[in-house]
Design a protein around this motif. Structure first.
Motif, PDB file in Angstrom:
ATOM      1  N   GLN A  24      34.240  34.405  40.349  1.00 34.50           N
ATOM      2  CA  GLN A  24      35.574  33.992  40.322  1.00 34.50           C
ATOM      3  C   GLN A  24      35.568  32.424  40.692  1.00 34.50           C
ATOM      4  O   GLN A  24      36.441  31.515  40.497  1.00 34.50           O
ATOM      5  CB  GLN A  24      36.356  34.588  41.409  1.00 34.50           C
ATOM      6  N   HIS A 124      29.805  42.002  43.357  1.00 36.67           N
ATOM      7  CA  HIS A 124      31.083  41.706  43.509  1.00 36.67           C
ATOM      8  C   HIS A 124      31.644  41.869  41.893  1.00 36.67           C
ATOM      9  O   HIS A 124      32.174  40.867  41.414  1.00 36.67           O
ATOM     10  CB  HIS A 124      31.929  40.567  44.189  1.00 36.67           C
ATOM     11  N   GLU A 169      34.245  46.910  46.766  1.00 36.25           N
ATOM     12  CA  GLU A 169      35.413  47.496  46.056  1.00 36.25           C
ATOM     13  C   GLU A 169      35.079  48.380  44.938  1.00 36.25           C
ATOM     14  O   GLU A 169      35.185  48.286  43.699  1.00 36.25           O
ATOM     15  CB  GLU A 169      36.557  46.849  45.564  1.00 36.25           C
ATOM     16  N   GLU A 420      41.169  34.618  38.433  1.00 36.53           N
ATOM     17  CA  GLU A 420      41.796  36.137  38.851  1.00 36.53           C
ATOM     18  C   GLU A 420      41.505  37.507  37.903  1.00 36.53           C
ATOM     19  O   GLU A 420      42.270  37.796  37.449  1.00 36.53           O
ATOM     20  CB  GLU A 420      42.997  35.749  39.387  1.00 36.53           C
TER      21      GLU A 420
END
Ligand code: GBH
Length: 459
Positions: A24, A124, A169, A420
């Motif tokens: 990101q 991630h 996540e 994003e």
């Protein structure tokens, strides 16, 4: 510590900071031997990411990391959570690229020189494309390869980095990457998504073993989960059952096996029609997944509202793998620019539920924040809505601590406006505004507000 005007003090030693993720912010996607990740492939496919945005230039952080660490110093933020791009360390998922390791080596040294404690996330969402070509997370080899990668990174950084998160996540990597296909690798296969989820948990367990084997007891090992607290309008059996189905799939699928409780039996029954999860669970897997956690990373953004359907077999409007007999309802009140509901009470309720569900397990808020449209006016960004979001959610965390939740820290998402994911550069979460054309950084009002909270250790 109760400074002037503090009405809600946080515990002494509370860990304050911000979080980012490699894909990101870094840009420089081909620099220093970096191999492609599934996000490079995904962003190159027409129609997958808004405006055709890619990981270039993102925040150009790969080249501007010293300046960005300077922002942490300026704002007085003592902890910094960042992720490592596997495809910089191992461009093909297996072979070491020393130049990639050197970048994170310098990053860690620079943080430590400024007195900032690094918190490293190993994964991630940016799987090396070469490993996706072999099948990706639904492939049984992935956990072993991930543990090798974890060991490699730990060998270089483990003398200075004490706080490790294996995976960010797993819900998103599995269910959005392989289930509804909105994230890389963009596959729509509910059965594969369940197997991917199991392998991500197994990868966590094997990496946790590797980190502990090499680092002894000084390593803090964690995983970060995203929680969606579930709300219903009516408290009857049908609504409770709808909430249970969503909660099991979204939250307890990931939490319960980590706690050594295996997959909830009701969850296995809910997913039996897909027929892929139970066959993927080999003897010994659940023991590996249940490595003791030193802390649990908690990401909270918004609650979800559900309603039961008359037909328990009816396919849900929410594309989570295998979800039936319930629909997700629209969010309420003033929404963020991503359309997410703002409900701090759900944050408190979640943390109090965790207090009871996993007693003795310390919690760190690894991400919390909100996207709003921002404007730079005379060198300032007056993002009053984001200030209000943070004020409300920090108060919610404080309420939970007063209620007995063992929350040890809070990391705001995010330091910088950034890429994003499927929304490209259209959604801004930063405490610091980034002009992606000029790479100019401007601290927002929310950044100053957060800095004051951190300085006072309270609201
Ligand atoms: C985090 O994920 C990420 O860790 C971070 O990289 C990201 O920038 C940040 O949030 C902001 O988006 O599929 O029904 O649950 C957030 C997890 C997953 C929350 C998708 C909202 C949508 C509805 N998000 N979820 S559902």
């Amino acid at each position: 510590m109760t400074g002037h005007g503090v009405t809600r003090a946080f515990p002494a030693g509370f860990r304050w900071g911000t979080a980012t993720a490699a894909y990101q912010i870094e840009g420089s996607t081909t620099a220093d031997g970096r191999g492609p990740s599934i996000w490079d492939t995904f962003t190159a496919r027409p129609g997958r990411v808004l405006d055709g945005a890619t990981g270039e230039p993102a925040c150009d952080h790969y080249r501007r990391y010293e300046q960005d660490i300077g922002l942490l110093t300026e704002l007085g933020l003592p902890y910094y959570r960042f992720s490592i791009a596997w495809s910089r360390i191992m461009p093909d998922g297996r072979t070491i690229e020393p130049r990639g390791l050197a970048f994170y080596d310098h990053l860690v040294d620079t943080l430590l020189e400024r007195g900032i404690t690094p918190m490293v996330t190993l994964y991630h969402w940016d799987l090396p494309q070469a490993l996706q070509d072999e099948g990706g997370w639904p492939h049984r080899d992935l956990p072993v390869l991930f543990a090798d990668y974890a060991r490699t990174v730990h060998k270089v950084l483990g003398d200075r980095v004490r706080r490790w998160t294996t995976i960010n996540e797993p819900f998103c990597s599995a269910f959005i990457g392989y289930g509804n296909g909105d994230h890389a690798p963009g596959i729509r296969d509910a059965g594969a998504a369940l197997v991917a989820a199991h392998h991500l948990l197994l990868a966590h367990g094997q990496a946790a073993q590797a980190l502990r084997a090499d680092g002894g007891d000084e390593q803090e090992v964690s995983i970060v989960l995203n929680f969606a607290p579930v709300l219903t309008d009516v408290d009857d059996a049908a609504h409770r059952e709808a909430a249970r189905k969503f909660d099991f799939l979204h939250n307890r699928f990931f939490l319960d096996p980590l706690l050594g409780r295996g997959y909830p039996p009701g969850l296995l029954a809910d997913l039996a029609h897909l027929g892929t999860l139970e066959p993927a669970i080999a003897d010994g897997d659940l023991e590996i997944i249940a490595q003791p956690l030193d802390v649990l990373g908690v990401n909270y953004y918004a609650p979800v509202r559900v309603v039961p359907l008359d037909d328990p077999e009816a396919v849900s409007n929410c594309p989570l793998p295998g979800l039936r007999g319930m629909d997700v309802r629209p969010p309420r009140g003033e929404l963020t620019s991503l359309g997410w509901e703002q409900r701090p009470e759900s944050f408190t309720e979640l943390l109090l539920w965790l207090r009871d569900h996993c007693p003795g397990l310390p919690l760190v808020i690894a991400e919390n924040g909100a996207a709003f449209e921002d404007e730079v006016v005379d060198g300032r960004v007056h993002d009053a809505k984001r200030v209000r979001y943070f004020a409300g959610h920090l108060a919610a965390v404080h309420d939970a601590i007063e209620g007995g939740a063992d929350v040890r820290g809070y990391l705001a998402w995010s330091l910088l406006d950034n890429f994003e994911w499927a929304m490209g550069y259209t959604q801004r979460f930063g405490l610091v505004h980034v002009d992606f054309a000029t790479q100019e950084r401007v601290v927002k009002d929310s950044g100053r507000f957060f800095a004051e909270v951190v300085a006072r250790n309270g609201l």
